[in-house]
Design a protein around this motif. Structure first.
Motif, PDB file in Angstrom:
ATOM      1  N   GLN A 280       0.818  -1.210   0.000  1.00 31.80           N
ATOM      2  CA  GLN A 280       0.000   0.000   0.000  1.00 31.80           C
ATOM      3  C   GLN A 280       0.858   1.270   0.000  1.00 31.80           C
ATOM      4  O   GLN A 280       0.518   2.266  -0.613  1.00 31.80           O
ATOM      5  N   GLU A 281       2.011   1.224   0.662  1.00 30.21           N
ATOM      6  CA  GLU A 281       2.870   2.399   0.719  1.00 30.21           C
ATOM      7  C   GLU A 281       3.839   2.388  -0.473  1.00 30.21           C
ATOM      8  O   GLU A 281       4.203   1.318  -0.983  1.00 30.21           O
ATOM      9  N   PRO A 282       4.271   3.551  -0.945  1.00 30.83           N
ATOM     10  CA  PRO A 282       5.094   3.642  -2.162  1.00 30.83           C
ATOM     11  C   PRO A 282       6.369   2.816  -2.122  1.00 30.83           C
ATOM     12  O   PRO A 282       6.762   2.228  -3.119  1.00 30.83           O
ATOM     13  N   ASN A 283       7.023   2.740  -0.982  1.00 31.28           N
ATOM     14  CA  ASN A 283       8.299   2.024  -0.889  1.00 31.28           C
ATOM     15  C   ASN A 283       8.175   0.694  -0.165  1.00 31.28           C
ATOM     16  O   ASN A 283       9.164   0.145   0.321  1.00 31.28           O
ATOM     17  N   GLY A 284       6.961   0.170  -0.113  1.00 26.34           N
ATOM     18  CA  GLY A 284       6.735  -1.072   0.614  1.00 26.34           C
ATOM     19  C   GLY A 284       7.116  -2.308  -0.187  1.00 26.34           C
ATOM     20  O   GLY A 284       7.497  -2.231  -1.360  1.00 26.34           O
ATOM     21  N   PHE A 285       6.973  -3.465   0.454  1.00 24.78           N
ATOM     22  CA  PHE A 285       7.303  -4.746  -0.162  1.00 24.78           C
ATOM     23  C   PHE A 285       6.146  -5.718   0.051  1.00 24.78           C
ATOM     24  O   PHE A 285       5.667  -5.891   1.171  1.00 24.78           O
ATOM     25  N   ALA A 286       5.681  -6.355  -1.026  1.00 26.39           N
ATOM     26  CA  ALA A 286       4.670  -7.413  -0.931  1.00 26.39           C
ATOM     27  C   ALA A 286       4.818  -8.269  -2.181  1.00 26.39           C
ATOM     28  O   ALA A 286       4.286  -7.934  -3.242  1.00 26.39           O
ATOM     29  N   SER A 287       5.558  -9.350  -2.064  1.00 24.78           N
ATOM     30  CA  SER A 287       5.801 -10.184  -3.238  1.00 24.78           C
ATOM     31  C   SER A 287       6.221 -11.582  -2.816  1.00 24.78           C
ATOM     32  O   SER A 287       6.584 -11.809  -1.659  1.00 24.78           O
ATOM     33  N   GLY A 288       6.159 -12.507  -3.777  1.00 26.50           N
ATOM     34  CA  GLY A 288       6.769 -13.810  -3.595  1.00 26.50           C
ATOM     35  C   GLY A 288       5.933 -14.895  -2.964  1.00 26.50           C
ATOM     36  O   GLY A 288       6.433 -15.999  -2.748  1.00 26.50           O
ATOM     37  N   LEU A 289       4.647 -14.662  -2.646  1.00 25.86           N
ATOM     38  CA  LEU A 289       3.834 -15.766  -2.148  1.00 25.86           C
ATOM     39  C   LEU A 289       3.714 -16.821  -3.251  1.00 25.86           C
ATOM     40  O   LEU A 289       3.500 -16.490  -4.423  1.00 25.86           O
ATOM     41  N   PRO A 290       3.811 -18.094  -2.903  1.00 25.21           N
ATOM     42  CA  PRO A 290       3.770 -19.142  -3.927  1.00 25.21           C
ATOM     43  C   PRO A 290       2.347 -19.572  -4.257  1.00 25.21           C
ATOM     44  O   PRO A 290       1.410 -19.327  -3.497  1.00 25.21           O
ATOM     45  N   TRP A 291       2.205 -20.191  -5.412  1.00 30.34           N
ATOM     46  CA  TRP A 291       0.939 -20.851  -5.772  1.00 30.34           C
ATOM     47  C   TRP A 291       1.252 -22.249  -6.282  1.00 30.34           C
ATOM     48  O   TRP A 291       2.056 -22.389  -7.183  1.00 30.34           O
ATOM     49  N   PRO A 292       0.600 -23.267  -5.694  1.00 31.51           N
ATOM     50  CA  PRO A 292      -0.258 -23.195  -4.509  1.00 31.51           C
ATOM     51  C   PRO A 292       0.562 -22.942  -3.240  1.00 31.51           C
ATOM     52  O   PRO A 292       1.789 -23.002  -3.270  1.00 31.51           O
ATOM     53  N   ALA A 293      -0.139 -22.697  -2.142  1.00 31.18           N
ATOM     54  CA  ALA A 293       0.553 -22.377  -0.896  1.00 31.18           C
ATOM     55  C   ALA A 293       1.464 -23.509  -0.460  1.00 31.18           C
ATOM     56  O   ALA A 293       2.497 -23.277   0.182  1.00 31.18           O
ATOM     57  N   SER A 294       1.126 -24.732  -0.833  1.00 35.38           N
ATOM     58  CA  SER A 294       1.911 -25.906  -0.423  1.00 35.38           C
ATOM     59  C   SER A 294       3.323 -25.908  -1.009  1.00 35.38           C
ATOM     60  O   SER A 294       4.180 -26.679  -0.574  1.00 35.38           O
ATOM     61  N   ARG A 295       3.588 -25.035  -1.985  1.00 37.40           N
ATOM     62  CA  ARG A 295       4.916 -24.976  -2.580  1.00 37.40           C
ATOM     63  C   ARG A 295       5.901 -24.145  -1.744  1.00 37.40           C
ATOM     64  O   ARG A 295       7.061 -23.999  -2.133  1.00 37.40           O
ATOM     65  N   GLY A 296       5.437 -23.606  -0.644  1.00 32.19           N
ATOM     66  CA  GLY A 296       6.335 -22.794   0.171  1.00 32.19           C
ATOM     67  C   GLY A 296       5.943 -22.841   1.636  1.00 32.19           C
ATOM     68  O   GLY A 296       5.216 -23.728   2.077  1.00 32.19           O
ATOM     69  N   SER A 297       6.408 -21.855   2.376  1.00 27.57           N
ATOM     70  CA  SER A 297       6.115 -21.783   3.809  1.00 27.57           C
ATOM     71  C   SER A 297       6.158 -20.327   4.233  1.00 27.57           C
ATOM     72  O   SER A 297       6.751 -19.489   3.537  1.00 27.57           O
ATOM     73  N   PRO A 298       5.569 -20.005   5.387  1.00 30.07           N
ATOM     74  CA  PRO A 298       5.644 -18.618   5.873  1.00 30.07           C
ATOM     75  C   PRO A 298       7.082 -18.156   6.058  1.00 30.07           C
ATOM     76  O   PRO A 298       7.419 -17.012   5.757  1.00 30.07           O
ATOM     77  N   GLU A 299       7.934 -19.057   6.517  1.00 26.23           N
ATOM     78  CA  GLU A 299       9.328 -18.698   6.764  1.00 26.23           C
ATOM     79  C   GLU A 299      10.038 -18.327   5.458  1.00 26.23           C
ATOM     80  O   GLU A 299      10.788 -17.338   5.397  1.00 26.23           O
ATOM     81  N   GLN A 300       9.781 -19.114   4.395  1.00 24.34           N
ATOM     82  CA  GLN A 300      10.393 -18.818   3.100  1.00 24.34           C
ATOM     83  C   GLN A 300       9.905 -17.482   2.559  1.00 24.34           C
ATOM     84  O   GLN A 300      10.692 -16.698   2.006  1.00 24.34           O
ATOM     85  N   ALA A 301       8.605 -17.223   2.698  1.00 23.70           N
ATOM     86  CA  ALA A 301       8.047 -15.969   2.189  1.00 23.70           C
ATOM     87  C   ALA A 301       8.642 -14.771   2.919  1.00 23.70           C
ATOM     88  O   ALA A 301       8.974 -13.748   2.306  1.00 23.70           O
ATOM     89  N   LEU A 302       8.807 -14.886   4.226  1.00 22.55           N
ATOM     90  CA  LEU A 302       9.382 -13.795   5.004  1.00 22.55           C
ATOM     91  C   LEU A 302      10.864 -13.602   4.666  1.00 22.55           C
ATOM     92  O   LEU A 302      11.348 -12.463   4.598  1.00 22.55           O
ATOM     93  N   ARG A 303      11.575 -14.709   4.435  1.00 24.71           N
ATOM     94  CA  ARG A 303      12.987 -14.588   4.060  1.00 24.71           C
ATOM     95  C   ARG A 303      13.143 -13.884   2.711  1.00 24.71           C
ATOM     96  O   ARG A 303      14.070 -13.089   2.513  1.00 24.71           O
ATOM     97  N   HIS A 304      12.215 -14.188   1.772  1.00 29.46           N
ATOM     98  CA  HIS A 304      12.247 -13.516   0.467  1.00 29.46           C
ATOM     99  C   HIS A 304      12.102 -12.007   0.642  1.00 29.46           C
ATOM    100  O   HIS A 304      12.878 -11.223   0.072  1.00 29.46           O
ATOM    101  N   LEU A 305      11.123 -11.587   1.425  1.00 26.39           N
ATOM    102  CA  LEU A 305      10.906 -10.154   1.632  1.00 26.39           C
ATOM    103  C   LEU A 305      12.113  -9.518   2.321  1.00 26.39           C
ATOM    104  O   LEU A 305      12.546  -8.419   1.958  1.00 26.39           O
ATOM    105  N   GLN A 306      12.631 -10.205   3.292  1.00 23.07           N
ATOM    106  CA  GLN A 306      13.791  -9.669   4.015  1.00 23.07           C
ATOM    107  C   GLN A 306      14.982  -9.468   3.079  1.00 23.07           C
ATOM    108  O   GLN A 306      15.651  -8.428   3.118  1.00 23.07           O
ATOM    109  N   SER A 307      15.208 -10.427   2.186  1.00 22.04           N
ATOM    110  CA  SER A 307      16.342 -10.301   1.268  1.00 22.04           C
ATOM    111  C   SER A 307      16.144  -9.140   0.300  1.00 22.04           C
ATOM    112  O   SER A 307      17.095  -8.413  -0.015  1.00 22.04           O
ATOM    113  N   GLN A 308      14.913  -8.932  -0.149  1.00 18.84           N
ATOM    114  CA  GLN A 308      14.657  -7.821  -1.075  1.00 18.84           C
ATOM    115  C   GLN A 308      14.813  -6.479  -0.372  1.00 18.84           C
ATOM    116  O   GLN A 308      15.290  -5.506  -0.965  1.00 18.84           O
TER     117      GLN A 308
END
Length: 440
Positions: A280-308
């Protein structure tokens, strides 16, 4: 044995009885004939045949506005102005853009149109706008495409945003909008009911939904159908539920106004947390959730955002704040475990609604679906593999149930686009493949 002569009064009575019998038999024959004609008409009546479509939103949905805030007259943009809006006109291949759309395998476009220029001003201004729109629609129908004409309110002139008709059935805004829709229907009928369908509302709000729903939208939709039917019994109408045109809104509809030339729309952006990964904010981050959800985990999604975030050089404090904001939505996504079965069940709710109301599922219409693609800086969007798996699953599920679909959208710079957003205006071939369309 000779028959005895009747008395004058008795003979007169017998003649009257015979006459009434003949009248009754003639009337019975007429009623029977009318019934047969009605049955034949019902059997022949069917909505405009639609199969695979694409939304065209950037052309007529952003009519140029003067510095004063009023619409420019005459309203709307030419095709050239549309194509030149987000990129150089030289990036587009030469030739007719609608012929190109047809060659990709689409049989219709869902043409979204700002109703504002039709509501602003008087009769002369409305007729001027209708003339422009008529010629615009014919550019697509002339090459053999059908057109779903979608009145698609936007907020660039706030007075004519979606709020205009987000009121009670007898409110001034709703009544004015319905009168305008009748004029649009008459224009479309002149183009030909074998070429166009009319969707008078896009994603109406009218919350809440479900058990606590308001009956206002039900009445507005029914009244609008009745208005259009005064213009034409043959024009295909696309009716929609409230609550953003979602499946939940569709399930709320009591289709007592149904006829054989009505389609029922829903939009499929579920789960929204996956399809609309955009901060929602101009410099925010929201990306990388997998489809289907079973292809990933909350930890992986958070690590992706952290790295970006670290690649972007955000401060440690901002990183912590952003991750905390994203964590709840990420956990909810994985807890719901969205996947193929969940999605099929959700669309199945629309199919069940149709069958419960004696409506063939083939008269459902999935008017929008799509996924924001991953941005170059990876701040927003889904990875291509996940995006394409989702699109394929939604498309195949619709087709398994005989549901026509329209993908969002043909060309825009915002992420949900069939035409590549940068450089030469070429189609995303992987997306075409996911949609079951030829890639050559």
């Amino acid at each position: 044995m000779a028959t005895a002569e009747c008395s004058p009064q008795h003979c007169l009575l017998q003649r009257r009885i015979k006459g009434e019998k003949r009248k009754w038999l003639n009337m019975r024959s007429i009623v029977a004939l009318l019934s047969l004609l009605m049955i034949a008409t019902t059997l022949q009546a069917s909505p405009l045949r639609l199969s695979r479509g694409v939304g065209v939103h950037e052309w007529l949905n952003w009519s140029p506005v003067e510095a004063s805030g009023s619409y420019r007259r005459p309203p709307y943009r030419s095709v050239e102005q549309w194509l030149n809006g987000g990129r150089s006109l030289s990036d587009w291949p030469k030739g007719n853009e609608f012929s190109r759309i047809k060659a990709m395998g689409f049989d219709f476009i869902r043409l979204s149109v700002d109703p504002g220029p039709l509501l602003a001003g008087g009769t002369a201004e409305r007729n001027e706008a209708l003339d422009v729109l008529s010629e615009s629609v014919r550019q697509a129908t002339d090459v053999g495409l059908s057109v779903v004409f979608d009145l698609h309110a936007v907020g660039q002139v706030p007075a004519y945003s979606r709020d205009f008709f987000d009121g009670a059935p007898d409110s001034e805004g709703v009544l004015l909008y319905r009168a305008m829709a009748k004029d649009v229907a008459a224009m479309l009928v002149r183009i030909g009911t074998s070429k166009v369908a009319f969707e008078p509302y896009n994603e109406p709000a009218q919350y809440p939904c479900g058990e606590n729903r308001s009956g206002d939208w039900q009445q507005i939709m029914a009244d609008t159908v009745a208005d259009i039917r005064k213009v034409s019994s043959e024009l295909t109408i696309i009716a929609t539920g409230a609550c953003g045109g979602s499946i939940t809104g569709l399930l709320d509809i009591d289709p007592f106004f149904d006829d054989a030339n009505i389609l029922y729309s829903f939009h499929m952006y579920e789960p929204h947390s996956f399809t609309h990964q955009k901060a929602q904010e101009p410099n925010g981050f929201a990306s990388g959730l997998p489809w289907p959800a079973s292809r990933g985990s909350p930890e992986q999604a958070l690590r992706h955002l952290q790295s970006q975030m670290r690649i972007a050089g955000v401060s440690r404090a901002e990183e912590i704040r952003s991750l905390a904001k994203a964590e709840e939505e990420i956990k909810t996504y994985f807890k719901t475990n969205w996947g193929k079965a969940t999605l099929k069940a959700r669309i199945g709710e629309a199919v069940t609604w149709a069958e419960r109301n004696d409506i063939p599922p083939s008269r459902l219409f999935m008017g929008e679906f799509g996924v924001i693609r991953m941005a170059v800086d990876k701040r927003s969007g889904a990875f291509d593999g996940d995006r394409l798996r989702y699109l394929r699953t939604v498309r195949e599920t619709a087709e398994e149930n005989g549901i026509a679909w329209s993908v969002w959208e043909y060309a825009n710079p915002y992420g949900m686009t069939l035409i590549e957003p940068k450089g030469k205006a070429s189609p995303d071939k992987d997306m075409l493949q996911a949609l079951g369309l030829p890639t050559q």
